[in-house]
Design a protein around this motif. Structure first.
Motif, PDB file in Angstrom:
ATOM      1  N   THR A 179       0.889  -1.176   0.109  1.00 43.89           N
ATOM      2  CA  THR A 179       0.117   0.132  -0.050  1.00 43.89           C
ATOM      3  C   THR A 179       1.116   1.225  -0.302  1.00 43.89           C
ATOM      4  O   THR A 179       0.291   2.227   0.269  1.00 43.89           O
ATOM      5  CB  THR A 179      -0.926  -0.066   1.075  1.00 43.89           C
ATOM      6  OG1 THR A 179      -0.117  -0.089   2.282  1.00 43.89           O
ATOM      7  CG2 THR A 179      -1.824  -1.114   1.148  1.00 43.89           C
ATOM      8  N   ALA A 180       2.081   1.197  -0.142  1.00 41.03           N
ATOM      9  CA  ALA A 180       3.082   1.932  -0.219  1.00 41.03           C
ATOM     10  C   ALA A 180       2.720   3.297  -1.254  1.00 41.03           C
ATOM     11  O   ALA A 180       2.222   2.860  -2.204  1.00 41.03           O
ATOM     12  CB  ALA A 180       4.610   1.599  -0.303  1.00 41.03           C
ATOM     13  N   ASP A 181       3.210   4.560  -0.900  1.00 43.94           N
ATOM     14  CA  ASP A 181       2.916   5.542  -2.225  1.00 43.94           C
ATOM     15  C   ASP A 181       3.737   4.924  -3.280  1.00 43.94           C
ATOM     16  O   ASP A 181       4.884   4.635  -3.339  1.00 43.94           O
ATOM     17  CB  ASP A 181       3.431   6.951  -1.486  1.00 43.94           C
ATOM     18  CG  ASP A 181       3.396   7.739  -2.507  1.00 43.94           C
ATOM     19  OD1 ASP A 181       2.692   7.930  -3.603  1.00 43.94           O
ATOM     20  OD2 ASP A 181       4.014   8.947  -2.414  1.00 43.94           O
ATOM     21  N   THR A 183       4.761   6.836  -5.833  1.00 40.79           N
ATOM     22  CA  THR A 183       5.704   7.703  -6.221  1.00 40.79           C
ATOM     23  C   THR A 183       6.847   7.335  -5.399  1.00 40.79           C
ATOM     24  O   THR A 183       8.094   7.510  -6.050  1.00 40.79           O
ATOM     25  CB  THR A 183       5.165   9.048  -5.945  1.00 40.79           C
ATOM     26  OG1 THR A 183       3.962   9.452  -6.731  1.00 40.79           O
ATOM     27  CG2 THR A 183       6.329  10.236  -6.491  1.00 40.79           C
ATOM     28  N   LYS A 184       6.775   6.960  -4.118  1.00 40.97           N
ATOM     29  CA  LYS A 184       7.919   6.636  -3.619  1.00 40.97           C
ATOM     30  C   LYS A 184       8.569   5.461  -4.167  1.00 40.97           C
ATOM     31  O   LYS A 184       9.881   5.124  -4.260  1.00 40.97           O
ATOM     32  CB  LYS A 184       7.676   6.234  -2.077  1.00 40.97           C
ATOM     33  CG  LYS A 184       8.899   5.895  -1.294  1.00 40.97           C
ATOM     34  CD  LYS A 184       8.788   5.975   0.283  1.00 40.97           C
ATOM     35  CE  LYS A 184       9.677   5.609   1.126  1.00 40.97           C
ATOM     36  NZ  LYS A 184      10.015   6.301   1.986  1.00 40.97           N
TER      37      LYS A 184
END
Length: 168
Positions: free
Chosen positions: A115-117, A119-120
């Motif tokens: 679920t991490a961003d 973009t990151k």
């Protein structure tokens, strides 16, 4: 007569350290300078400078420290160092370096939750690719540069550094 007694703060070694935005600005400048010079063809020195700047950006992305030391007069970029100069080349120069590697970035990517961003994730993937490519040309046995691959790595490093700087 001192009006503001006790307002002075003692300056420790951390007082003059650059923040992430400034570090990323210097890394981005170095990558832009490498891009301009690489138009005439890639050299080992250019690959070394690109690797050093990308390592600084990767350290910022990984929330790691970047070594910052005053530069001596004969210091030059490359060999794992970025030379950060003041505005218009004035002021004292600082040598920036980091030991961040593509393996460090790979581990950070593996730890990112699903679920991490995105973009990151994209930024870390670009840094990983760039570090791996520059590392191969800096320390590998093949002296021939694959212009398309190293240009793509430089573009990825510039994009990731710019994205990190806008978020700093």
């Amino acid at each position: 007569v001192r009006l503001f007694a006790g307002v002075r703060r003692e300056k420790g070694p951390e007082a003059n350290l650059m923040g992430h935005y400034t570090l990323l600005r210097h890394a981005g400048r170095e990558l832009s300078a490498v891009a301009r010079e690489a138009d005439a063809g890639w050299t080992g020195e250019l690959a070394s400078r690109a690797l050093a700047a990308t390592r600084v950006a990767a350290a910022c992305a990984l929330e790691r420290s970047v070594t910052q030391k005053p530069a001596v007069a004969a210091s030059s970029a490359g060999d794992g160092r970025v030379i950060a100069r003041g505005l218009l080349g004035r002021g004292h120069a600082t040598v920036l370096s980091s030991g961040a590697t593509h393996e460090d970035v790979s581990r950070a990517l593996a730890r990112l939750p699903v679920t991490a961003d995105p973009t990151k994730r994209q930024t870390l993937e670009q840094l990983q690719t760039a570090l791996s490519t520059f590392n191969r040309y800096q320390y590998g046995r093949d002296p021939e540069f694959d212009r398309a691959a190293i240009d793509a790595a430089l573009s990825a490093a510039q994009s990731a550094t710019s994205r990190l700087k806008s978020g700093a």
